[in-house]
Scaffold this active site. Structure first.
Site, mmCIF file in Angstrom:
data_model
loop_
_atom_site.group_PDB
_atom_site.id
_atom_site.type_symbol
_atom_site.label_atom_id
_atom_site.label_comp_id
_atom_site.label_asym_id
_atom_site.label_seq_id
_atom_site.Cartn_x
_atom_site.Cartn_y
_atom_site.Cartn_z
ATOM 1 C CD GLU A 120 16.873 9.277 -22.563
ATOM 2 O OE1 GLU A 120 17.411 8.242 -21.649
ATOM 3 O OE2 GLU A 120 15.681 9.068 -22.702
ATOM 4 C CD GLU A 187 10.063 10.129 -18.679
ATOM 5 O OE1 GLU A 187 11.132 10.315 -18.335
ATOM 6 O OE2 GLU A 187 9.571 9.004 -18.189
HETATM 7 O O1 KIV Z 1 10.368 11.765 -25.152
HETATM 8 C C1 KIV Z 1 9.558 11.804 -24.239
HETATM 9 O O2 KIV Z 1 8.101 12.515 -24.654
HETATM 10 C C2 KIV Z 1 10.063 12.106 -22.631
HETATM 11 C C3 KIV Z 1 9.246 12.813 -21.987
HETATM 12 C C4 KIV Z 1 8.396 11.927 -21.601
HETATM 13 C C5 KIV Z 1 9.900 13.932 -20.564
HETATM 14 O O3 KIV Z 1 11.218 12.116 -22.953
#
Ligand code: KIV
Length: 274
Positions: A120, A187
């Site tokens: 992230e 996201e």
């Molecule tokens: O952790 C996850 O599943 C994610 C997706 C929703 C992109 O980061």
């Protein structure tokens, strides 16, 4: 013994090459049987740290550990031989320094057999991505709503209400691309901003709660299968497994109580030998 597995695995450069072309189909997977089912349907399977909430019942992804990611990563790698497998670096295992990220990511890659990790966006992330990519670790970025920042943000809130938020999402995406990520998840952002990011980048954008203009889409598989009573606005349900599981369990309980399970077909009648 062959040096190569039977199926041709989708690689990071192959995902990057799909920019602006055929849309990328991506889903999460946490177990071997689900990975096996999804393998020929998805281009990319993400062992997301969402497994903390989806599988382990945690309130957020903050409590997910490297060991949990490795355990589920191994299971998914056993189940899928075609789709690219990406494993999330969990909270606290990469943010301190590129060296810390390299230690975590190289362990995940070596122990699970996945092809890339996801991080992230956070302070210092461009340096970290560059460090990892330069050492043979493909990186998928994640910008916009960052679930690991839930405590700073005060909840899971979509981004793009202000000009500052728009600029931040754009700057994060550009930085992630410049640092060498092969693609990025976008996201929970305003649809127009997701489209703008997609147009601005040369690497593919994989949207979740973003825009159909993104180069691909991802959903948490359990959400799209209808495993939960509640799911975010951006989820489209393609099944109602929660209801199906409940109905199956009701039928099972009914048959046991009625004494009709097991029936003749489910019993062993063995021939005796001396
Ligand atoms: O952790 C996850 O599943 C994610 C997706 C929703 C992109 O980061």
């Amino acid at each position: 013994m062959s040096m190569h597995s039977k199926a041709t695995r989708i690689t990071a450069p192959a995902i990057t090459a799909r920019k602006g072309g055929e849309k990328l189909v991506c889903l999460t997977a946490y177990t071997a049987p689900v990975a096996e089912i999804l393998d020929d349907k998805a281009d990319l399977l993400l062992v997301g740290d969402s497994l903390g909430m989806v599988v382990h019942g945690l309130p957020s992804t903050v409590g997910v550990t490297l060991e949990m990611m490795i355990m589920h990563g191994k299971a998914v790698a056993r189940g899928a031989e075609r789709a690219m497998i990406v494993v999330d670096l969990p909270f606290g295992t990469y943010e301190r320094s590129p060296q810390q990220a390299h230690e975590s990511a190289s362990r995940i890659m070596a122990e699970t057999g996945c092809q890339a990790v996801k991080v992230e966006a956070c302070d210092g992330i461009p340096e970290t991505i560059e460090f990892l990519v330069g050492r043979g670790i493909p990186v998928l970025g994640h910008v916009g709503l960052r679930p690991q920042a839930v405590n700073v943000d005060g909840g899971f809130r979509a981004k793009g209400r202000t000009e500052t938020e728009r600029e931040r999402v754009l700057a994060e995406a550009r930085a992630v691309e410049k640092a060498g990520a092969f693609a990025t998840v976008v996201e929970g952002v305003d649809a127009a901003i997701a489209s703008e990011v997609t147009a601005a980048l040369k690497i593919p954008t994989i949207g979740i709660g973003a825009s159909a203009d993104c180069d691909g889409q991802i959903l948490v598989t359990d959400d799209m299968l209808g495993m939960f009573d509640w799911s975010p606005k951006f989820v489209r349900r393609y099944a109602n497994l929660r209801e199906a599981i409940g109905q199956a369990a009701d039928g099972y309980a009914r048959d046991i109580r009625a004494g009709t399970f097991p029936g003749e077909a489910e019993l062993y009648r063995l021939k005796r030998t001396k």
